[in-house]
Write an enzyme that holds these catalytic residues in place. Structure first.
Site, PDB file in Angstrom:
ATOM      1  N   CYS A  44      83.075  58.199  17.291  1.00 38.87           N
ATOM      2  CA  CYS A  44      84.265  57.881  18.087  1.00 38.87           C
ATOM      3  C   CYS A  44      83.915  57.046  19.312  1.00 38.87           C
ATOM      4  CB  CYS A  44      84.960  59.180  18.500  1.00 38.87           C
ATOM      5  SG  CYS A  44      86.408  58.891  19.499  1.00 38.87           S
ATOM      6  N   CYS A  49      86.753  55.034  17.597  1.00 34.92           N
ATOM      7  CA  CYS A  49      87.998  55.005  18.374  1.00 34.92           C
ATOM      8  C   CYS A  49      87.916  54.176  19.664  1.00 34.92           C
ATOM      9  CB  CYS A  49      88.423  56.410  18.788  1.00 34.92           C
ATOM     10  SG  CYS A  49      87.818  57.760  17.789  1.00 34.92           S
ATOM     11  N   LYS A  52      86.921  50.357  19.454  1.00 36.48           N
ATOM     12  CA  LYS A  52      88.036  49.746  18.708  1.00 36.48           C
ATOM     13  C   LYS A  52      89.262  49.576  19.579  1.00 36.48           C
ATOM     14  CE  LYS A  52      90.929  52.363  16.908  1.00 36.48           C
ATOM     15  NZ  LYS A  52      91.360  53.551  16.136  1.00 36.48           N
ATOM     16  N   ALA A 116      67.578  65.751  12.561  1.00 33.07           N
ATOM     17  CA  ALA A 116      67.265  67.137  12.215  1.00 33.07           C
ATOM     18  C   ALA A 116      67.666  67.405  10.774  1.00 33.07           C
ATOM     19  CB  ALA A 116      68.028  68.080  13.141  1.00 33.07           C
ATOM     20  N   TYR A 180      93.572  52.920   7.627  1.00 37.49           N
ATOM     21  CA  TYR A 180      93.865  52.545   9.011  1.00 37.49           C
ATOM     22  C   TYR A 180      92.764  51.699   9.633  1.00 37.49           C
ATOM     23  CZ  TYR A 180      90.889  56.117  11.275  1.00 37.49           C
ATOM     24  OH  TYR A 180      89.833  56.859  11.721  1.00 37.49           O
ATOM     25  N   GLU A 184      93.604  48.195  11.243  1.00 40.90           N
ATOM     26  CA  GLU A 184      93.395  47.973  12.671  1.00 40.90           C
ATOM     27  C   GLU A 184      92.514  46.748  12.926  1.00 40.90           C
ATOM     28  OE1 GLU A 184      93.937  52.516  14.342  1.00 40.90           O
ATOM     29  OE2 GLU A 184      91.926  51.825  13.898  1.00 40.90           O
ATOM     30  N   GLY A 264      86.091  52.887   2.810  1.00 41.45           N
ATOM     31  CA  GLY A 264      85.936  54.347   2.785  1.00 41.45           C
ATOM     32  C   GLY A 264      84.724  54.812   3.560  1.00 41.45           C
ATOM     33  N   ALA A 343      97.929  58.114  15.345  1.00 38.95           N
ATOM     34  CA  ALA A 343      98.367  56.732  15.561  1.00 38.95           C
ATOM     35  C   ALA A 343      97.528  55.786  14.721  1.00 38.95           C
ATOM     36  CB  ALA A 343      98.223  56.362  17.036  1.00 38.95           C
ATOM     37  N   HIS A 439     116.598  56.030  29.741  1.00 35.74           N
ATOM     38  CA  HIS A 439     117.194  54.722  29.479  1.00 35.74           C
ATOM     39  C   HIS A 439     116.746  53.702  30.515  1.00 35.74           C
ATOM     40  CE1 HIS A 439     120.178  51.979  27.925  1.00 35.74           C
ATOM     41  NE2 HIS A 439     120.558  51.733  29.151  1.00 35.74           N
ATOM     42  N   GLU A 444     114.301  56.369  23.420  1.00 37.85           N
ATOM     43  CA  GLU A 444     115.581  57.074  23.536  1.00 37.85           C
ATOM     44  C   GLU A 444     116.290  57.128  22.182  1.00 37.85           C
ATOM     45  OE1 GLU A 444     118.827  55.115  25.841  1.00 37.85           O
ATOM     46  OE2 GLU A 444     117.415  53.471  26.068  1.00 37.85           O
TER      47      GLU A 444
HETATM   48  C1  LIG Z   1      86.187  52.282  13.213  1.00 35.60           C
HETATM   49  C2  LIG Z   1      86.669  53.695  13.428  1.00 35.60           C
HETATM   50  C3  LIG Z   1      87.774  53.914  14.211  1.00 35.60           C
HETATM   51  C4  LIG Z   1      88.233  55.210  14.432  1.00 35.60           C
HETATM   52  N1  LIG Z   1      89.339  55.385  15.201  1.00 35.60           N
HETATM   53  C5  LIG Z   1      89.812  56.628  15.437  1.00 35.60           C
HETATM   54  C6  LIG Z   1      90.945  56.829  16.266  1.00 35.60           C
HETATM   55  O1  LIG Z   1      91.541  55.881  16.771  1.00 35.60           O
HETATM   56  N2  LIG Z   1      91.360  58.098  16.493  1.00 35.60           N
HETATM   57  C7  LIG Z   1      90.717  59.180  15.933  1.00 35.60           C
HETATM   58  O2  LIG Z   1      91.127  60.318  16.187  1.00 35.60           O
HETATM   59  N3  LIG Z   1      89.633  59.009  15.136  1.00 35.60           N
HETATM   60  C8  LIG Z   1      89.169  57.768  14.879  1.00 35.60           C
HETATM   61  N4  LIG Z   1      88.057  57.595  14.086  1.00 35.60           N
HETATM   62  C9  LIG Z   1      87.445  58.784  13.452  1.00 35.60           C
HETATM   63  C10 LIG Z   1      86.528  59.521  14.415  1.00 35.60           C
HETATM   64  O3  LIG Z   1      85.572  58.628  14.933  1.00 35.60           O
HETATM   65  C11 LIG Z   1      85.844  60.669  13.673  1.00 35.60           C
HETATM   66  O4  LIG Z   1      86.808  61.476  13.058  1.00 35.60           O
HETATM   67  C12 LIG Z   1      85.013  61.520  14.623  1.00 35.60           C
HETATM   68  O5  LIG Z   1      84.030  60.765  15.288  1.00 35.60           O
HETATM   69  C13 LIG Z   1      84.350  62.675  13.842  1.00 35.60           C
HETATM   70  O6  LIG Z   1      83.533  63.428  14.701  1.00 35.60           O
HETATM   71  P1  LIG Z   1      82.289  64.217  14.104  1.00 35.60           P
HETATM   72  O7  LIG Z   1      81.773  65.056  15.225  1.00 35.60           O
HETATM   73  O8  LIG Z   1      82.663  64.889  12.853  1.00 35.60           O
HETATM   74  O9  LIG Z   1      81.235  63.106  13.695  1.00 35.60           O
HETATM   75  P2  LIG Z   1      80.627  61.872  14.487  1.00 35.60           P
HETATM   76  O10 LIG Z   1      81.401  61.530  15.692  1.00 35.60           O
HETATM   77  O11 LIG Z   1      80.414  60.820  13.463  1.00 35.60           O
HETATM   78  O12 LIG Z   1      79.220  62.414  15.004  1.00 35.60           O
HETATM   79  C14 LIG Z   1      78.190  62.725  14.135  1.00 35.60           C
HETATM   80  C15 LIG Z   1      76.872  62.441  14.820  1.00 35.60           C
HETATM   81  O13 LIG Z   1      75.812  63.055  14.082  1.00 35.60           O
HETATM   82  C16 LIG Z   1      74.699  62.198  14.113  1.00 35.60           C
HETATM   83  N5  LIG Z   1      73.846  62.587  12.963  1.00 35.60           N
HETATM   84  C17 LIG Z   1      74.109  62.420  11.643  1.00 35.60           C
HETATM   85  N6  LIG Z   1      73.135  62.990  10.897  1.00 35.60           N
HETATM   86  C18 LIG Z   1      72.264  63.529  11.766  1.00 35.60           C
HETATM   87  C19 LIG Z   1      71.062  64.275  11.599  1.00 35.60           C
HETATM   88  N7  LIG Z   1      70.614  64.608  10.403  1.00 35.60           N
HETATM   89  N8  LIG Z   1      70.366  64.642  12.702  1.00 35.60           N
HETATM   90  C20 LIG Z   1      70.821  64.337  13.952  1.00 35.60           C
HETATM   91  N9  LIG Z   1      71.970  63.648  14.165  1.00 35.60           N
HETATM   92  C21 LIG Z   1      72.690  63.258  13.082  1.00 35.60           C
HETATM   93  C22 LIG Z   1      75.288  60.820  14.025  1.00 35.60           C
HETATM   94  O14 LIG Z   1      74.383  59.844  14.521  1.00 35.60           O
HETATM   95  C23 LIG Z   1      76.531  60.970  14.891  1.00 35.60           C
HETATM   96  O15 LIG Z   1      76.294  60.596  16.220  1.00 35.60           O
HETATM   97  C24 LIG Z   1      87.556  56.310  13.856  1.00 35.60           C
HETATM   98  C25 LIG Z   1      86.426  56.090  13.060  1.00 35.60           C
HETATM   99  C26 LIG Z   1      85.989  54.801  12.848  1.00 35.60           C
HETATM  100  C27 LIG Z   1      84.783  54.579  11.993  1.00 35.60           C
END
Ligand SMILES: Cc1cc2nc3c(=O)[nH]c(=O)nc-3n(C[C@H](O)[C@H](O)[C@H](O)COP(=O)(O)OP(=O)(O)OC[C@H]3O[C@@H](n4cnc5c(N)ncnc54)[C@H](O)[C@@H]3O)c2cc1C
Length: 462
Positions: A44, A49, A52, A116, A180, A184, A264, A343, A439, A444
């Site tokens: 994010c 997010c 972006k 990890a 999305y 976007e 995806g 959104a 308004h 509204e």
């Molecule tokens: C382009 C884009 C735009 C987005 N826009 C929005 C938005 O506008 N609004 C919204 O709500 N969501 C948005 N999202 C989705 C949002 O970013 C994710 O849903 C959110 O970040 C998920 O959080 P998370 O904690 O599951 O994983 P992440 O935020 O992906 O965090 C996972 C972390 O784990 C780390 N990691 C992975 N494997 C390991 C390992 N084995 N050891 C140590 N570290 C590791 C990764 O490096 C990463 O930093 C967007 C996503 C993208 C790709």
């Protein structure tokens, strides 16, 4: 008394879900360690997010400059400099990353800046070889973009990760996908002046959203000059001098500077050691969990995108928080995934909460009443911009309960957050109606729609 484990909680992944869980658990008195292999903040903050949305802001100035003329402004020639935006955006992301680190530090969470993996139900091994035992392990590794389907030359494309690294603005871009993220980025590039083609195998964008929203967005994008290549797929990509030649499934060959594949994302579970503890993932690699985010192994939990429930930051944060409260705070609760306001930062923007008309009809049959308003926003009357705002309310007839609210237009994301409160409280259409309008605003309309939209029967029916 000797402590059985090195830490009470080991969090794998320093993104939205992992950081929240670590901080809340530490606040409940747990000894917490967190491993992050890339940058704190996760998808994010670093490549989702936040960067972006900054680019969305950048992309909308062109409209503002044009619209200003009707209001009496004369502006000089407007020019956009990609490198200025990139530098300022990257600096802001670095600032946020530092804030995440200091929040973890001040919460007394030990951070390991390395990868990890799980060794057993209570042990994690870091890339450096250090082993840490933990009472609980939280998997919050998120997901990463896929380059699928695989096609010849597919590697010449880039994903949403690389798009944030681009040093130069492409003159022409092909964006592939109908979700999305694709929508976007197509809006961002088009707004910044890049000639943009959006290719999607479906006949409409944003599958799963209310059909009126999908239609409204398609119309708006076409009007904004985005070339919509719908019902098509990409067959191959070839190098063409310094550019890329994309062959579409209808045989058309077009040249672009960049191809962005946004088709995806897959959970990052490969190589995590899940098989060693007997956690089986689903077809796309997601970890199955119960309502409390517990996996098949009682000491191991998973939150966020890695569970592929609702892949949004606020959901990951809530899941992480609920996990920490439940396991370390003596407050057992879980996240209700039933009503998630969200959104799409397209231009025009989309805000949506609850059921679309089609989903409501599938569940409630004829017991659904629709209210709709489509209008030209006030600003467009003088600016002359050819744009429409759409507001739609889906109501269950027998209970008067509002099942869904859907908005396309300026600030739709801001509007829908407030509608989300009303729906979460179980608002009825009568509650909307007795709310006094603000308004003159666009929103509204949400409290002044009196007449149900009548679906006209096709000729010869009824
Ligand atoms: C382009 C884009 C735009 C987005 N826009 C929005 C938005 O506008 N609004 C919204 O709500 N969501 C948005 N999202 C989705 C949002 O970013 C994710 O849903 C959110 O970040 C998920 O959080 P998370 O904690 O599951 O994983 P992440 O935020 O992906 O965090 C996972 C972390 O784990 C780390 N990691 C992975 N494997 C390991 C390992 N084995 N050891 C140590 N570290 C590791 C990764 O490096 C990463 O930093 C967007 C996503 C993208 C790709």
């Amino acid at each position: 008394m000797a402590m059985a484990y090195d830490v009470d909680l080991f969090v794998i992944g320093g993104g939205s879900g992992g950081v929240r869980a670590a901080r809340i658990a530490a606040g409940h008195g747990a000894r917490v360690m967190l491993a992050e292999e890339y940058r704190l903040g996760g998808t994010c903050v670093i490549r989702g997010c936040v960067p972006k949305k900054l680019m969305v802001y950048a992309s909308r100035f062109a409209d503002e400059f044009e619209d200003a003329a009707g209001f009496g402004w004369t502006l000089g020639e407007a020019r956009f400099d990609w490198s200025v935006l990139k530098a300022n955006r990257d600096a802001e992301i670095a600032r946020l990353e530092r804030i995440y680190r200091s929040l973890l530090d001040s919460s007394k969470v030990e951070v390991a800046d390395e990868r990890a993996r799980i060794v057993d139900a209570h042990t994690v091994e870091l890339a450096s070889g250090r082993r840490v035992s933990a009472g609980h392990i939280l998997i919050a590794v998120g997901a990463s973009p896929t380059m699928e389907p695989r096609i010849p030359g597919g590697d010449l494309g880039m994903t949403s990760n690389e798009v944030f690294e681009l040093e130069n603005q492409p003159e022409r871009i092909l964006v592939i996908g109908g979700g999305y993220i694709a929508v976007e980025f197509a809006g961002i590039f088009a707004g910044l002046g890049t000639k943009t083609t959006l290719l999607h195998r479906g006949d409409k964008l944003l599958r799963g959203f209310d059909e009126d929203l999908r239609d409204a967005l398609g119309d708006a994008y076409a009007k904004r000059g985005i070339d919509l290549a719908l019902g098509l797929t990409l067959s191959r990509i070839d190098r063409d001098g310094g550019r890329l030649a994309a062959t579409l499934s209808d045989g058309r060959v077009e040249t672009f500077d960049r191809v962005l594949v946004a088709t995806g994302r897959r959970p990052l579970t490969a190589g995590l050691g899940l098989e060693t503890v007997g956690i089986a993932t689903d077809g796309i690699g997601a970890i199955p969990v119960d309502a409390y985010s517990q996996t098949a192994v009682p000491s191991i939990y998973a939150v966020g995108d890695v569970t592929n429930r609702a892949n949004l930051t606020p959901v990951a944060i809530r899941e992480g928080h609920a996990f920490a409260d439940t396991v370390f705070g003596g407050k057992r609760h879980c996240v209700d995934h039933g009503l998630i306001p969200t959104a799409v930062f397209s231009t025009p923007e989309i805000g949506t909460v609850g059921m679309g008309e089609e989903a409501a009809r599938a569940k409630h049959g004829d017991d659904v009443v629709i209210f709709k308003a489509g209008f030209r926003p006030m600003k467009a009357t003088i600016s002359g911009r050819d744009e429409r705002t759409l507001m739609k309310i889906v109501v269950q007839g027998s209970t008067d309960r509002v099942l869904g609210v859907h908005v396309v237009g300026h600030d739709a994301g801001e509007i829908i957050q407030m509608a989300g409160i009303a729906l979460t409280m179980g608002a009825t259409k009568a509650d909307f109606d007795r709310t006094i309008a603000v308004h003159p605003t666009a929103s509204e309309e949400l409290v002044t729609m009196r007449t149900p939209h009548v679906v006209k029967a096709p000729v010869g029916v009824g």
